[in-house]
Design a protein around this motif. Sequence first.
Motif, PDB file in Angstrom:
ATOM      1  N   ARG A 168       0.764  -1.246  -0.128  1.00  8.04           N
ATOM      2  CA  ARG A 168       0.165  -0.029   0.119  1.00  8.04           C
ATOM      3  C   ARG A 168       0.810   1.225  -0.393  1.00  8.04           C
ATOM      4  O   ARG A 168       0.844   2.067  -0.739  1.00  8.04           O
ATOM      5  CB  ARG A 168      -0.842   0.155   1.257  1.00  8.04           C
TER       6      ARG A 168
ATOM      7  N   TYR B 194      -6.562  -3.142   5.496  1.00  9.36           N
ATOM      8  CA  TYR B 194      -7.102  -1.733   6.659  1.00  9.36           C
ATOM      9  C   TYR B 194      -6.730  -1.934   7.626  1.00  9.36           C
ATOM     10  O   TYR B 194      -5.193  -1.087   8.259  1.00  9.36           O
ATOM     11  CB  TYR B 194      -7.566  -1.344   6.618  1.00  9.36           C
ATOM     12  N   GLU B 195      -6.392  -2.698   9.104  1.00  7.42           N
ATOM     13  CA  GLU B 195      -6.739  -2.591  10.288  1.00  7.42           C
ATOM     14  C   GLU B 195      -4.546  -3.146  10.600  1.00  7.42           C
ATOM     15  O   GLU B 195      -4.238  -2.637  11.282  1.00  7.42           O
ATOM     16  CB  GLU B 195      -6.680  -3.809  11.088  1.00  7.42           C
TER      17      GLU B 195
ATOM     18  N   TYR C 262      -2.573  -2.227   7.639  1.00 11.78           N
ATOM     19  CA  TYR C 262      -1.659  -1.133   7.500  1.00 11.78           C
ATOM     20  C   TYR C 262      -1.768  -0.429   8.131  1.00 11.78           C
ATOM     21  O   TYR C 262      -0.750   0.748   8.869  1.00 11.78           O
ATOM     22  CB  TYR C 262      -1.939  -0.490   5.880  1.00 11.78           C
ATOM     23  N   ASN C 263      -2.702  -0.120   8.867  1.00 13.77           N
ATOM     24  CA  ASN C 263      -3.244   1.010  10.274  1.00 13.77           C
ATOM     25  C   ASN C 263      -2.421   1.038  11.278  1.00 13.77           C
ATOM     26  O   ASN C 263      -1.263   2.009  11.343  1.00 13.77           O
ATOM     27  CB  ASN C 263      -4.474   1.595  10.299  1.00 13.77           C
TER      28      ASN C 263
ATOM     29  N   GLN D 268       1.176   1.641  10.389  1.00 15.85           N
ATOM     30  CA  GLN D 268       1.712   3.571  10.097  1.00 15.85           C
ATOM     31  C   GLN D 268       1.648   4.000  11.133  1.00 15.85           C
ATOM     32  O   GLN D 268       2.469   4.514  11.517  1.00 15.85           O
ATOM     33  CB  GLN D 268       0.889   3.802   9.396  1.00 15.85           C
ATOM     34  N   GLU D 269       1.291   3.397  12.755  1.00 13.63           N
ATOM     35  CA  GLU D 269       1.443   4.082  13.954  1.00 13.63           C
ATOM     36  C   GLU D 269       1.878   4.117  14.721  1.00 13.63           C
ATOM     37  O   GLU D 269       2.547   4.584  14.648  1.00 13.63           O
ATOM     38  CB  GLU D 269       0.074   3.841  14.371  1.00 13.63           C
TER      39      GLU D 269
ATOM     40  N   ARG E 247       4.830   5.645  12.979  1.00 10.52           N
ATOM     41  CA  ARG E 247       5.072   7.135  13.156  1.00 10.52           C
ATOM     42  C   ARG E 247       5.288   7.755  15.047  1.00 10.52           C
ATOM     43  O   ARG E 247       5.306   8.506  14.684  1.00 10.52           O
ATOM     44  CB  ARG E 247       3.249   7.526  13.139  1.00 10.52           C
TER      45      ARG E 247
END
Length: 187
Positions: free
Chosen positions: A147, A167-168, A170-171, A174-175, A178
């Motif tokens: 992605r 999405y879970e 990936y997020n 990503q978190e 970050r």
Amino acid sequence: MASAAVNNYISKRYERWFDYSLYHCGLAGIPDEAYDVLNEVLCSLLQKNDRLLDKLFETKKNGYTELDFFVLRMIKLNASSPTSQYRSRYKPLPADENVDYTQLDVEDVLDEAEDKNNAVLERLHQVRTVFESLDLGELAARVFEFRFFQDENFSDWEGPETLKQLYEVYNGVQELIRKKIAGESIF
């Protein structure tokens, strides 16, 4: 990549198509843009599916191919329609005929676009470095790579996972990235 026969045909017909482009651009009030219109049409044409190009080339009618008719329609459309791809992409800049632009004092402003591009590139390298330093499972690494780095859509994902699961994952990755960039503890 278009077939050699299609490429040869385009080369052979180019001058005739240019004459047609010159005529319609003249009618539209943009005669100096005839080459641009023709080249925009050909660029768009060559991005089409090879099978479609071959089919257009092989279908003959009255001594012409469907490829001829397609190109001629696209030239006329791009030259005359204000909403065409060419006309909307290359809108002329509005000019005030009452202004002598040679007399204007123009301020030299440094273009900061290069600096923004450099900042984005550095940020991307930072994300890549943090991503590679994480001890992620195979699925999490593949999902994030797919992605974020490959800029693919999850609807194109080939695997048993649902969109929600993708999405879970990936997020979550990503978190983690970050937080690591922000210097927060992730454990």
